[in-house]
Design a protein around this motif. Structure first.
Motif, short mmCIF file in Angstrom:
data_model
loop_
_atom_site.label_atom_id
_atom_site.label_comp_id
_atom_site.label_asym_id
_atom_site.label_seq_id
_atom_site.Cartn_x
_atom_site.Cartn_y
_atom_site.Cartn_z
N GLY A 79 25.31 40.42 40.45
CA GLY A 79 26.49 41.02 39.86
C GLY A 79 26.36 41.54 38.46
N GLU A 80 25.26 41.23 37.73
CA GLU A 80 25.16 41.67 36.34
C GLU A 80 24.68 43.11 36.26
N ALA A 81 25.33 43.87 35.37
CA ALA A 81 24.87 45.23 35.08
C ALA A 81 23.81 45.17 33.99
N VAL A 82 22.84 46.07 34.07
CA VAL A 82 21.79 46.16 33.05
C VAL A 82 22.36 46.82 31.81
N GLU A 83 22.03 46.28 30.64
CA GLU A 83 22.49 46.89 29.40
C GLU A 83 21.97 48.32 29.30
N PRO A 84 22.85 49.29 29.01
CA PRO A 84 22.43 50.70 28.99
C PRO A 84 21.25 50.98 28.07
N ASP A 85 21.23 50.37 26.88
CA ASP A 85 20.13 50.65 25.96
C ASP A 85 18.80 50.16 26.52
N ALA A 86 18.81 48.99 27.17
CA ALA A 86 17.59 48.45 27.77
C ALA A 86 17.12 49.35 28.91
N LEU A 87 18.05 49.87 29.67
CA LEU A 87 17.69 50.74 30.79
C LEU A 87 17.15 52.07 30.28
N PRO A 113 27.80 35.14 36.22
CA PRO A 113 28.52 36.24 35.56
C PRO A 113 28.42 37.51 36.41
N SER A 114 29.46 38.32 36.39
CA SER A 114 29.45 39.50 37.26
C SER A 114 30.22 40.65 36.64
N ASP A 115 29.65 41.86 36.76
CA ASP A 115 30.34 43.10 36.43
C ASP A 115 30.72 43.85 37.70
N ALA A 116 30.53 43.24 38.84
CA ALA A 116 30.66 43.89 40.13
C ALA A 116 31.87 43.35 40.90
#
Length: 352
Positions: free
Chosen positions: A148-156, A274-277
């Motif tokens: 469920g975790e989203a990857v941090e945009p800067d890291a991606l 933890p989840s962003d989904a």
């Protein structure tokens, strides 16, 4: 696709029940659909007496606006999984290795193996830290399924830049990114994005999605995709849905609120990731024993999962057995549905 691999490949288990009488928490699908879908579908059904325009101009325009990329970089596909397969087909050859997150969507490894290549499994939360030089492709799922975790945009972004420096393309699966406010990677050089419309817009049977790529990868995807690969109803409904900005905003807010409420109700019984989904990964007691034993045999957590799934099913509820994901031995995944359905789930689990 490698003929020998086809003969030995297994199917991948998925969530989703075909029984309309149950409350299905095993599939991560919006319980609501945008207004006007039925009317658009009905009109498109009449147009289906002719072949679709293989250029799909309206669908591409809607998709480009939806993710913020150029129209010509959109490659229509019959669902997000079709975009994933197409991306792997045009970048991977027999004997290659592909960096695959784990635990994550099981179809990545299957599609890699179908090309005669080998998946190199990397912990999903470390995938953006690897050196991609030895791989034909790197895959990132954001938000990751099932954790469920989203990857941090800067890291991606930084990872995509390193991959470009090493001539390794990145496949970013954004099937559930529409449930968040995170920016898409669509249109970045060296990146192939796969998008699914059927989760956010509640239409998994429609089979509509798309890929986005630039340069040589865009040309390869466009050349390799099948002619008329998106049916007229799917293209029309998909274009309609992608223009429903208010529906998307309301869905994001509702899912965010209901997810936290559901998490609060599950915290007493499970360890909830933890989840962003629109789903929560829940760990039952006994996972450590299973991990220490290498997952062999049945563990206390495995017994508890079986008991939980059976109890839920006896009360008309289906939950995803997350033991089907690589490395998970005592977990279930629970989708976020509407308030009434979520309350019913908590009531049933509270009686178990």
């Amino acid at each position: 696709m490698d003929p020998d691999a086809i003969r030995t490949a297994d199917r991948v288990p998925h969530g989703g029940s075909t029984d309309p009488s149950v409350l299905d928490f095993s599939a991560n699908v919006n319980p609501r659909v945008p207004e006007g879908v039925e009317e658009v579908y009905r009109a498109a059904l009449e147009e289906s007496r002719r072949y679709p325009d293989d250029g799909y101009p309206d669908y591409r325009e809607a998709a480009a606006g939806y993710v913020g990329c150029r129209l010509e970089n959109v490659i229509p596909t019959p669902g997000g999984l079709a975009a994933i397969r197409l991306a792997i087909e045009v970048t991977v050859e027999a004997g290659d290795t592909v960096a695959v997150p784990s635990p994550s969507f099981g179809e990545y490894a299957r599609e890699v193996r179908l090309q005669g290549a080998d998946p190199h499994f990397v912990p999903h939360d470390e995938i953006t830290e690897i050196d991609p030089a030895d791989h034909a492709l790197a895959i990132v799922c954001t938000p990751n399924n099932p954790t469920g975790e989203a990857v941090e945009p800067d890291a991606l972004e930084a990872f995509a830049e390193r991959c470009r420096d090493r001539d390794t393309p990145v496949l970013v699966d954004e099937a559930f990114l529409g449930f968040t406010d995170r920016r898409s990677m669509a249109g970045r050089e060296g990146v192939i994005v796969a998008r699914s419309l059927t989760k956010l817009f509640g239409l998994p049977g429609l089979r509509a999605g798309f890929a986005v790529a630039t340069g040589e990868y865009r040309d390869a995807l466009e050349t390799a995709r099948r002619a008329w690969n998106l049916g007229t109803p799917a293209a029309a409904v998909g274009a309609h849905c992608m223009r429903q900005d208010e529906f998307v905003r309301e869905t994001r807010e509702r899912v965010r609120s209901d997810r936290e409420r559901l998490r609060d109700g599950l915290d007493d019984r499970f360890t909830v990731s933890p989840s962003d989904a629109p789903y929560l990964l829940c760990e039952l007691e006994g996972e450590e024993e299973a991990a220490d034993s290498g997952g062999a045999g049945q563990s206390p957590a495995g017994d508890a999962v079986d008991t939980l799934l059976e109890h839920a099913h006896d009360h008309g509820i289906v939950i995803r057995d997350a033991r089907t994901f690589r490395g998970l031995h005592g977990h279930v995944r629970i989708a976020v549905k509407d308030r009434e359905a979520n309350d019913r789930l908590l009531e049933v689990l509270g009686d178990e």
